[in-house]
Enzyme design. Sequence first.
Site, PDB file in Angstrom:
ATOM      1  N   PRO A 121       0.829  -1.209   0.000  1.00  0.00           N
ATOM      2  CA  PRO A 121       0.000   0.000   0.000  1.00  0.00           C
ATOM      3  C   PRO A 121       0.859   1.253   0.000  1.00  0.00           C
ATOM      4  O   PRO A 121       1.857   1.336   0.712  1.00  0.00           O
ATOM      5  CB  PRO A 121      -0.795  -0.130   1.305  1.00  0.00           C
ATOM      6  CG  PRO A 121      -0.892  -1.599   1.529  1.00  0.00           C
ATOM      7  CD  PRO A 121       0.407  -2.178   1.011  1.00  0.00           C
ATOM      8  N   CYS A 122       0.465   2.210  -0.827  1.00  0.00           N
ATOM      9  CA  CYS A 122       1.377   3.316  -1.146  1.00  0.00           C
ATOM     10  C   CYS A 122       1.160   4.566  -0.309  1.00  0.00           C
ATOM     11  O   CYS A 122       1.914   5.513  -0.441  1.00  0.00           O
ATOM     12  CB  CYS A 122       1.234   3.672  -2.624  1.00  0.00           C
ATOM     13  SG  CYS A 122      -0.428   4.212  -3.084  1.00  0.00           S
TER      14      CYS A 122
END
Length: 415
Positions: A121-122
Site C-alpha cells: 500500500p502506497c
Amino acid sequence: MMGDLRPIYIDLFAGCGGLSEGFIQSGFTPIAHVEMNKDACDTLRTRSVYHYLKSQNKAELYTNYLKGLIDRNTLWSYAPLSVIESVINKEISEDSLCEIFDKIDNSLGNRAVDVIIGGPPCQAYSIVGRSRDPEKMKRDPRNFLYKYYVQFLKRYQPKIFVFENVPGILSAKNGVHLDNIFNAVRKAGYELEIPKKKFLNAKDFNVLQDRKRVIIIGWKKELSLSYPDFEEKEPQYEILRDLFSDLKKLKNGQGSLGLAPYEKEATAYLKMSRIRNGLDFTTQHIARPNNDNDLEIYRLAVEEWNNGRRLNYSELPRKLITHSNTNVFTNRFQVVNGRGISHTVVAHIAMDGHYYIHPDKTQNRSITVREAARIQSFPDDYFFEGSRTAAFKQIGNAVPVLMAEGIANKIKEML
C-alpha cells in the site's frame, strides 16, 4: 489454472487485480493473490472464475452472472475450489506469514514460481499522505511492508520480481526507504539497477491517463539481465471521443449496477485496447447523486475548463462555498480532460466525485464506476464486487491493465 507451460506468478498486495489482469493477458498464470481487503478479494475471485470458465469454453456462464441471471455463489460454484482458494484474504504480517505460505505451497505443488509481482500500500510513500500527517508518515507501519515482500522472495526464489509503487517512494525519508528496499533485495540474492527513467507513465502504454509509477524490477543474481527499455509514446486518443462516446449519457444519480447496453459501435481505441471485448453491454455504469450546490459548481467547472481555465474554489460565488478554508485544495473540483487524457485516478474517488467531473456539461455529474474503470483500462466485462464506493476505491488503487500488460511483456522477454 490455464496450462502448465505459462510462467507462474504470485501477486502480493493484489488489490482488485489490475496488475494481475495485465500479466494474464500477457500469457502468465497466477498461482495466488494475497490481499487484505474483502471486496477486492471478492473481485479477484469473480475474475479468477471468469478466466477459468473462459479456459473451459464456458464464458457464457460468466455472462449470465453479469446479466443478473445467476448470483455470485452460483457463479463461483462453477469453478474448482482451488480457483476460489487461490485468492488469500489476509493482511500480510508476522502473524499471517506461515498460514499464507502454507496456502501458496498447497496451490503450487512441485511447480516453481517464475515471477512475484505487487506493491505494498502506497499511502506511506505518497507525497500527499506525508503532507497530511504531522509525523510525515515516519511511524507508519506500511513503510516496512517491503520486508514481507522480501520474505516471499526468499521462500519462493522467483527468477524475476516486479515491485510497483508511487513516485513518492523515491523521496520518502530522503530516499532512505528506497535504499533499504534495494539493500534487502540484494541480500536476498537479487540484482537490480536504478532505471534510466525513475518512473513509468501509464500514458506510454496507451492508457488514457497521466499516471506515474515507480516500477522496480529485480532478477536472480546468476541471471545476466538488465532493466528493460520502455518506449515513451503520447496516446493519440481523447477521453470523450474515443473512450466514453459509446456509453449511455446519464445525469447525476442515474445508471445501473446491472446491464448497460452500448449506444454506439466500438471506437478504434476501444477495440485496440480490448476494453470492448465481445459483449454488447457493460455493467456498473452508474453515477453518484449530487446536491444542487455541487451540480452548479460542476457546471461552472466545465465552463471554465472549456475556456481553457481550471476552476479555483476560492473564486466561486460566495453562496456556493461551503468550506471555510478556501486556501487549501483550491482545485478540489476538477474536470476530466475530455479532449485529451485524464489526470491520475486515485482512491479518493471513493469519497466523492468532485475531482473527476464529467467533461460533457449536458450530463453534469461526476464519472461513473465504469468510466473510471475505462480510464484505468479495465475490460468492460471486469466486475467490481462490493458497493459503489468500494468499487471506486478498488479502481483508484489499481495498476492500469494496459500498463501492467506492457510491463508483463517485457518480463516475458527477460524470462
